[in-house]
Motif scaffolding. Structure first.
Motif, short mmCIF file in Angstrom:
data_model
loop_
_atom_site.label_atom_id
_atom_site.label_comp_id
_atom_site.label_asym_id
_atom_site.label_seq_id
_atom_site.Cartn_x
_atom_site.Cartn_y
_atom_site.Cartn_z
N ASN A 294 0.82 -1.21 0.00
CA ASN A 294 0.00 0.00 0.00
C ASN A 294 0.85 1.26 0.00
N PHE A 295 2.04 1.18 0.55
CA PHE A 295 2.93 2.34 0.55
C PHE A 295 3.36 2.72 -0.86
N ILE A 296 3.30 1.76 -1.80
CA ILE A 296 3.69 2.05 -3.18
C ILE A 296 2.72 3.03 -3.81
N GLY A 297 1.44 2.93 -3.46
CA GLY A 297 0.46 3.88 -4.01
C GLY A 297 -0.93 3.29 -4.05
N ALA A 298 -1.94 4.16 -4.09
CA ALA A 298 -3.33 3.73 -4.10
C ALA A 298 -3.66 2.96 -5.37
N LYS A 299 -3.03 3.31 -6.48
CA LYS A 299 -3.33 2.64 -7.73
C LYS A 299 -2.92 1.17 -7.70
N VAL A 300 -1.73 0.90 -7.13
CA VAL A 300 -1.25 -0.48 -7.02
C VAL A 300 -2.14 -1.27 -6.08
N ALA A 301 -2.44 -0.69 -4.90
CA ALA A 301 -3.28 -1.38 -3.93
C ALA A 301 -4.68 -1.60 -4.49
N GLY A 302 -5.22 -0.61 -5.23
CA GLY A 302 -6.54 -0.75 -5.81
C GLY A 302 -6.58 -1.83 -6.88
N LYS B 17 0.71 13.46 8.98
CA LYS B 17 0.15 13.95 7.71
C LYS B 17 1.17 14.02 6.59
N LYS B 18 2.34 13.47 6.80
CA LYS B 18 3.31 13.39 5.72
C LYS B 18 2.85 12.36 4.69
N LEU B 19 3.05 12.71 3.43
CA LEU B 19 2.73 11.79 2.34
C LEU B 19 4.01 11.36 1.64
N GLY B 20 3.98 10.17 1.07
CA GLY B 20 5.13 9.70 0.32
C GLY B 20 5.42 10.62 -0.86
N ALA B 21 6.68 10.89 -1.11
CA ALA B 21 7.06 11.84 -2.16
C ALA B 21 6.56 11.41 -3.53
N LYS B 22 6.58 10.12 -3.81
CA LYS B 22 6.14 9.61 -5.12
C LYS B 22 4.76 8.99 -5.08
N SER B 23 4.42 8.36 -3.97
CA SER B 23 3.17 7.62 -3.91
C SER B 23 1.99 8.44 -3.40
N SER B 24 2.27 9.56 -2.71
CA SER B 24 1.23 10.37 -2.08
C SER B 24 0.36 9.54 -1.13
N VAL B 25 0.98 8.59 -0.43
CA VAL B 25 0.29 7.73 0.53
C VAL B 25 0.71 8.14 1.94
N PRO B 26 -0.26 8.26 2.89
CA PRO B 26 0.07 8.62 4.27
C PRO B 26 0.68 7.44 5.02
N TYR B 27 1.97 7.21 4.81
CA TYR B 27 2.62 5.99 5.27
C TYR B 27 2.87 5.95 6.78
N ASN B 28 3.02 7.10 7.43
CA ASN B 28 3.30 7.08 8.87
C ASN B 28 2.12 6.53 9.67
N GLY B 29 0.90 6.89 9.27
CA GLY B 29 -0.27 6.30 9.91
C GLY B 29 -0.30 4.80 9.72
N GLY B 30 0.12 4.36 8.53
CA GLY B 30 0.18 2.93 8.26
C GLY B 30 1.17 2.22 9.16
#
Length: 441
Positions: free
Chosen positions: A142-150, A320-333
């Motif tokens: 999921n950290f890779i991005g919403a598109k991959v997880a979706g 509320k930090k998002l991944g630079a490339k993935s735009s995924v909120p990884y810290n909450g994860g």
């Protein structure tokens, strides 16, 4: 940081598969044991499945009005905030972050690991490490991005339907000596209301997860149009699958036998297809549960992010930090994964599921009530979708939710108490943040 935004790249089909993929998971394979143990008969057990589906669909139709009118990342938390204020929304977000999503991920990972152990004939010693590995793998994906997880969610949803369809088709046409009747409903030595209530609570875990597609509304291309459709069509499909699979089970095995086995799908497959069929169904269960873990992970990690945007959590800037490339909120994860791992070590699948259902249905019921509150208070609010047959359907959802909460409170006070205590722990944090002026009511 302020310029970072969630990417709008999720369409209707992905949202539909998130609804169905998140709902259809371990429950359809494992909860028949609890349902028929509680009800004692095929007729009362099927009634519990039907009522569970009706309540869920009414809840979905009701909540869809809010999801279309308030299409914001955070889903139900945003609906409650608009209706009741930030305290209620905060307690929901807190409960989801520390109880609901971690408990779901932990319970499902335990089931996944248990099935791996059963498939390969290993001992129980591998369950904890395999469960942790499964939860961690899904989180990293999921950290890779919403598109991959979706995309992964779409694939697993399609794959998980294959063994279910096979059992339904061959089970319904199975020639055996098992017979059951729907009417009259015979409860034998089981008190009707108590038995139905316990069976209904068991089905609600199997039906759970539908509302959390609202958490990704901020990443959907057209949430006002696609979100209600995904909820309604997804839940209708789920209920149909659940009814057909349970009838197929009952064509092959009597209710008493289903109540005595924790793996009804595998046992039924063994009878229909032989031992090889049982193994194939176990593989199907693994795919199903893996996809369900992904559904809860994908939606769950957006909750602490949404809370952090309003500075509601300690270290909100970090959350509320998002991944630079993935735009995924990884810290909450990361935090949710850590809590999930702690829960995995507890190993209490049924305790985890009972606790999370009790807690989340308190907030579900408040969400259904919110439709009435907002219609009266904000009649001018743009509502692209309105719940049909208002107010009948929302009332059914509210009554069903109240029954589930009260039944659990009286029949499982320990699990209910643990859930309430863990939820209440968030209150001092809220009061501290409010006192410091980090957010206002």
């Amino acid at each position: 940081m302020e310029n970072q935004k969630l990417k709008k790249e999720i369409g209707f089909f992905t949202a539909l598969t998130i609804v169905m993929g998140t709902v259809i998971g371990s429950g359809v394979f494992f909860k028949p044991e609890a349902v028929y143990s509680a009800t004692g008969t095929a007729s009362l057990g099927l009634l519990a499945w039907i009522l569970g589906g009706v309540i869920t669909i009414c809840g979905g139709l009701t909540a869809a009005e809010l999801s279309a009118a308030i299409p914001q990342t955070g889903g139900m938390m945003m609906y409650l905030q608009k209706t009741y204020g930030k305290l209620t929304a905060y307690l929901l977000g807190w409960a989801q972050t520390v109880i609901y999503f971690p408990a779901n991920i932990a319970a499902l990972s335990i089931i996944f690991a248990t099935q791996v152990a059963n498939l390969f004939g290993t001992g129980d010693g591998i369950i904890v490490p395999v469960a942790i590995a499964a939860a961690a793998f899904i989180m990293l994906m999921n950290f890779i991005g919403a598109k991959v997880a979706g995309s992964f969610q779409a694939v697993t949803t399609i794959c998980k339907l294959v063994p279910l369809i096979l059992i339904i088709i061959f089970g319904l046409f199975h020639q055996g000596d098992v017979a059951f009747r729907l009417f009259p409903i015979n409860v034998e030595d089981h008190p009707f209301l108590t038995s139905l209530g316990s069976g209904l609570v068991a089905t609600m875990f199997a039906y759970d997860g539908w509302i959390h597609v609202g958490n990704i509304a901020g990443e959907m291309k057209n949430p006002k149009k696609d979100l209600p459709k995904a909820i309604v069509f997804g839940l209708t499909g789920v209920m149909l699958v659940y009814l057909l699979i349970n009838i197929a089970y009952l064509f092959v095995m009597p209710a008493a036998a289903l109540a005595a086995t924790a793996t009804p799908a595998s046992d039924v497959a063994n009878i229909i297809f032989g031992s090889i069929g049982g193994k194939l169904i176990t593989v199907g269960i693994l795919i199903s549960v893996f996809g369900t873990i992904n559904g809860y992970t994908m939606t769950g990690i957006r909750i602490p992010y949404a809370m952090a945007l309003d500075n509601q959590l300690p270290f909100s800037n970090w959350f509320k930090k998002l991944g630079a490339k993935s735009s995924v909120p990884y810290n909450g994860g990361i935090v949710i994964l850590i809590i999930s791992i702690i829960m995995i070590f507890s190993g209490g699948f049924n305790q985890l599921t009972d606790m999370l259902i009790f807690v989340i249905w308190i907030f579900y019921t408040l969400t259904f009530i919110a439709v009435f509150v907002l219609r009266k208070r904000e009649p001018e609010l743009v509502r692209p979708y309105k719940v049909p047959l208002y107010p009948v359907i929302p009332i059914i959802a509210i009554l069903g939710g109240a029954f589930i909460v009260l039944n659990t409170l009286f029949t499982q006070p320990m699990n209910a108490g643990i859930g309430l205590v863990l939820t209440a722990i968030g209150l001092p944090i809220y009061l501290y943040k409010k006192k410091k002026g980090h957010f206002s009511e």
